[in-house]
Scaffold this motif. Structure first.
Motif, PDB file in Angstrom:
ATOM      1  N   GLU A 183     -10.436   5.178   5.483  1.00 29.52           N
ATOM      2  CA  GLU A 183     -11.687   4.488   5.771  1.00 29.52           C
ATOM      3  C   GLU A 183     -12.683   5.473   6.361  1.00 29.52           C
ATOM      4  O   GLU A 183     -12.309   6.307   7.196  1.00 29.52           O
ATOM      5  N   ALA A 184     -13.927   5.385   5.911  1.00 31.18           N
ATOM      6  CA  ALA A 184     -15.000   6.237   6.421  1.00 31.18           C
ATOM      7  C   ALA A 184     -14.628   7.720   6.332  1.00 31.18           C
ATOM      8  O   ALA A 184     -14.888   8.505   7.242  1.00 31.18           O
ATOM      9  N   GLY A 185     -13.978   8.088   5.226  1.00 34.22           N
ATOM     10  CA  GLY A 185     -13.668   9.493   4.981  1.00 34.22           C
ATOM     11  C   GLY A 185     -12.480  10.062   5.717  1.00 34.22           C
ATOM     12  O   GLY A 185     -12.318  11.284   5.785  1.00 34.22           O
ATOM     13  N   GLN A 186     -11.621   9.199   6.275  1.00 31.10           N
ATOM     14  CA  GLN A 186     -10.436   9.724   6.968  1.00 31.10           C
ATOM     15  C   GLN A 186      -9.281   8.725   6.925  1.00 31.10           C
ATOM     16  O   GLN A 186      -9.481   7.537   6.710  1.00 31.10           O
ATOM     17  N   TYR A 187      -8.086   9.254   7.166  1.00 27.18           N
ATOM     18  CA  TYR A 187      -6.911   8.402   7.216  1.00 27.18           C
ATOM     19  C   TYR A 187      -6.971   7.519   8.460  1.00 27.18           C
ATOM     20  O   TYR A 187      -7.479   7.931   9.506  1.00 27.18           O
ATOM     21  N   VAL A 188      -6.442   6.317   8.339  1.00 24.81           N
ATOM     22  CA  VAL A 188      -6.398   5.361   9.448  1.00 24.81           C
ATOM     23  C   VAL A 188      -5.008   5.482  10.090  1.00 24.81           C
ATOM     24  O   VAL A 188      -4.007   5.069   9.485  1.00 24.81           O
ATOM     25  N   PRO A 189      -4.924   6.042  11.314  1.00 27.25           N
ATOM     26  CA  PRO A 189      -3.609   6.293  11.935  1.00 27.25           C
ATOM     27  C   PRO A 189      -2.706   5.067  12.010  1.00 27.25           C
ATOM     28  O   PRO A 189      -1.523   5.167  11.698  1.00 27.25           O
ATOM     29  N   GLU A 190      -3.232   3.927  12.397  1.00 27.16           N
ATOM     30  CA  GLU A 190      -2.402   2.717  12.502  1.00 27.16           C
ATOM     31  C   GLU A 190      -1.840   2.324  11.137  1.00 27.16           C
ATOM     32  O   GLU A 190      -0.682   1.916  11.019  1.00 27.16           O
ATOM     33  N   SER A 191      -2.643   2.464  10.099  1.00 29.40           N
ATOM     34  CA  SER A 191      -2.172   2.143   8.748  1.00 29.40           C
ATOM     35  C   SER A 191      -1.066   3.092   8.319  1.00 29.40           C
ATOM     36  O   SER A 191      -0.076   2.664   7.714  1.00 29.40           O
ATOM     37  N   LEU A 192      -1.208   4.379   8.633  1.00 31.70           N
ATOM     38  CA  LEU A 192      -0.157   5.340   8.293  1.00 31.70           C
ATOM     39  C   LEU A 192       1.143   4.989   9.009  1.00 31.70           C
ATOM     40  O   LEU A 192       2.219   5.067   8.419  1.00 31.70           O
ATOM     41  N   ARG A 193       1.051   4.569  10.264  1.00 32.80           N
ATOM     42  CA  ARG A 193       2.256   4.154  11.010  1.00 32.80           C
ATOM     43  C   ARG A 193       2.923   2.955  10.331  1.00 32.80           C
ATOM     44  O   ARG A 193       4.144   2.910  10.200  1.00 32.80           O
ATOM     45  N   GLU A 194       2.109   1.981   9.903  1.00 38.60           N
ATOM     46  CA  GLU A 194       2.672   0.792   9.251  1.00 38.60           C
ATOM     47  C   GLU A 194       3.343   1.147   7.929  1.00 38.60           C
ATOM     48  O   GLU A 194       4.414   0.615   7.613  1.00 38.60           O
ATOM     49  N   ILE A 195       2.718   2.038   7.169  1.00 37.65           N
ATOM     50  CA  ILE A 195       3.324   2.444   5.892  1.00 37.65           C
ATOM     51  C   ILE A 195       4.606   3.226   6.144  1.00 37.65           C
ATOM     52  O   ILE A 195       5.610   3.021   5.458  1.00 37.65           O
ATOM     53  N   ASN A 196       4.592   4.129   7.127  1.00 40.21           N
ATOM     54  CA  ASN A 196       5.806   4.888   7.455  1.00 40.21           C
ATOM     55  C   ASN A 196       6.948   3.942   7.828  1.00 40.21           C
ATOM     56  O   ASN A 196       8.097   4.171   7.451  1.00 40.21           O
ATOM     57  N   GLN A 197       6.633   2.883   8.562  1.00 41.24           N
ATOM     58  CA  GLN A 197       7.645   1.887   8.948  1.00 41.24           C
ATOM     59  C   GLN A 197       8.214   1.209   7.700  1.00 41.24           C
ATOM     60  O   GLN A 197       9.425   1.070   7.547  1.00 41.24           O
ATOM     61  N   LEU A 198       7.331   0.788   6.802  1.00 39.03           N
ATOM     62  CA  LEU A 198       7.772   0.103   5.584  1.00 39.03           C
ATOM     63  C   LEU A 198       8.631   1.012   4.708  1.00 39.03           C
ATOM     64  O   LEU A 198       9.621   0.571   4.127  1.00 39.03           O
ATOM     65  N   LEU A 199       8.262   2.292   4.622  1.00 42.62           N
ATOM     66  CA  LEU A 199       8.927   3.218   3.703  1.00 42.62           C
ATOM     67  C   LEU A 199      10.110   3.945   4.348  1.00 42.62           C
ATOM     68  O   LEU A 199      10.595   4.944   3.814  1.00 42.62           O
ATOM     69  N   ARG A 200      10.609   3.413   5.454  1.00 42.11           N
ATOM     70  CA  ARG A 200      11.767   4.003   6.141  1.00 42.11           C
ATOM     71  C   ARG A 200      12.996   3.961   5.231  1.00 42.11           C
ATOM     72  O   ARG A 200      12.999   3.274   4.210  1.00 42.11           O
ATOM     73  N   ASP A 201      14.028   4.681   5.633  1.00 42.37           N
ATOM     74  CA  ASP A 201      15.313   4.596   4.942  1.00 42.37           C
ATOM     75  C   ASP A 201      15.874   3.201   5.242  1.00 42.37           C
ATOM     76  O   ASP A 201      16.307   2.923   6.356  1.00 42.37           O
ATOM     77  N   PHE A 202      15.846   2.323   4.266  1.00 41.88           N
ATOM     78  CA  PHE A 202      16.254   0.934   4.503  1.00 41.88           C
ATOM     79  C   PHE A 202      17.748   0.812   4.757  1.00 41.88           C
ATOM     80  O   PHE A 202      18.211  -0.193   5.306  1.00 41.88           O
ATOM     81  N   ARG A 203      18.515   1.837   4.416  1.00 45.54           N
ATOM     82  CA  ARG A 203      19.961   1.782   4.639  1.00 45.54           C
ATOM     83  C   ARG A 203      20.317   2.104   6.087  1.00 45.54           C
ATOM     84  O   ARG A 203      21.260   1.546   6.635  1.00 45.54           O
ATOM     85  N   THR A 204      19.589   3.051   6.699  1.00 44.55           N
ATOM     86  CA  THR A 204      19.912   3.493   8.058  1.00 44.55           C
ATOM     87  C   THR A 204      18.873   3.061   9.088  1.00 44.55           C
ATOM     88  O   THR A 204      19.151   3.111  10.284  1.00 44.55           O
ATOM     89  N   GLY A 205      17.678   2.694   8.630  1.00 42.97           N
ATOM     90  CA  GLY A 205      16.595   2.344   9.556  1.00 42.97           C
ATOM     91  C   GLY A 205      15.822   3.545  10.064  1.00 42.97           C
ATOM     92  O   GLY A 205      14.883   3.392  10.838  1.00 42.97           O
ATOM     93  N   GLU A 206      16.210   4.760   9.634  1.00 37.48           N
ATOM     94  CA  GLU A 206      15.522   5.965  10.101  1.00 37.48           C
ATOM     95  C   GLU A 206      14.124   6.069   9.497  1.00 37.48           C
ATOM     96  O   GLU A 206      13.912   5.722   8.345  1.00 37.48           O
ATOM     97  N   HIS A 207      13.190   6.577  10.328  1.00 39.95           N
ATOM     98  CA  HIS A 207      11.801   6.754   9.914  1.00 39.95           C
ATOM     99  C   HIS A 207      11.490   8.225   9.726  1.00 39.95           C
ATOM    100  O   HIS A 207      12.137   9.085  10.312  1.00 39.95           O
ATOM    101  N   HIS A 208      10.478   8.489   8.947  1.00 44.67           N
ATOM    102  CA  HIS A 208      10.000   9.849   8.734  1.00 44.67           C
ATOM    103  C   HIS A 208       8.520   9.759   8.386  1.00 44.67           C
ATOM    104  O   HIS A 208       8.087   8.764   7.785  1.00 44.67           O
TER     105      HIS A 208
END
Length: 190
Positions: free
Chosen positions: A63-88
């Motif tokens: 948004e407004a020419g930059q990444y939205v930190p809160e949105s990146l955190r939410e996507i990182n949470q969603l895209l975690r290793d669903f088998r172990t729960g680990e985030h990256h």
């Protein structure tokens, strides 16, 4: 990735220094071939449906020419290793690639997630139980995702990913998904 940064990602807290460092190289996003300048500079929204967890997410990540930190955190949470729960931390250029694919294909559908981040433990387990899993998979670096796009024929999605020439593109027709990553440009599959 440092242990501190891994804890910060898992808890949803990024230090300013780590966030700036992670986004500095990609602050302008990926220039996607065939998209107008207006489309490339517009706010960017993505929708996801994780097929293994059932979770859904729709948000504006740029948004407004930059990444939205809160949105990146939410996507990182969603895209975690669903088998172990680990985030990256997931490479934001991957989101730019997905946005470019969706825009090029004229789709408003959700990306159906088959696999995103994989812990080394999960990757090793998959290597022993399945063929075609790389020992040094970019999934372990947060640079790869296996997807479908709701309402879009897999062959069209695959063709658009090939035309982007952004990173690796794998076609898994029998399993009905494609792999895209932000590594070096290469192709495989059928």
């Amino acid at each position: 990735m440092s242990e501190k940064f891994a804890r910060d990602v898992a808890s949803g807290v990024f230090s300013r220094r780590d966030f700036i460092k992670s986004c500095a190289a990609v602050s302008a996003g990926i220039a996607f071939p065939g998209l107008s300048q207006a489309a490339q500079s517009a706010d960017r929204q993505l929708s996801f449906h994780h097929l293994h967890t059932g979770e859904k997410l729709k948000l504006t990540y740029w948004e407004a020419g930059q990444y939205v930190p809160e949105s990146l955190r939410e996507i990182n949470q969603l895209l975690r290793d669903f088998r172990t729960g680990e985030h990256h931390r997931i490479d934001p250029r991957l989101f730019d690639l997905l946005y470019g694919l969706q825009t090029k294909l004229g789709s408003k559908g959700s990306f159906e997630i088959i696999s995103a981040y994989r812990s080394p433990k999960t990757n090793e387990m998959l290597r022993h139980s399945s063929s075609g899993v790389a020992k040094k998979s970019l999934h372990m670096q947060g640079q790869a995702i296996d997807i479908r796009l709701a309402g879009v024929d897999l062959k069209h999605l695959h063709q658009a990913a090939l035309q982007a020439k952004v990173g690796g593109v794998g076609l898994y027709s029998r399993s009905n998904f494609i792999h895209v990553d932000t590594g070096r440009v290469r192709t495989w599959g059928s």
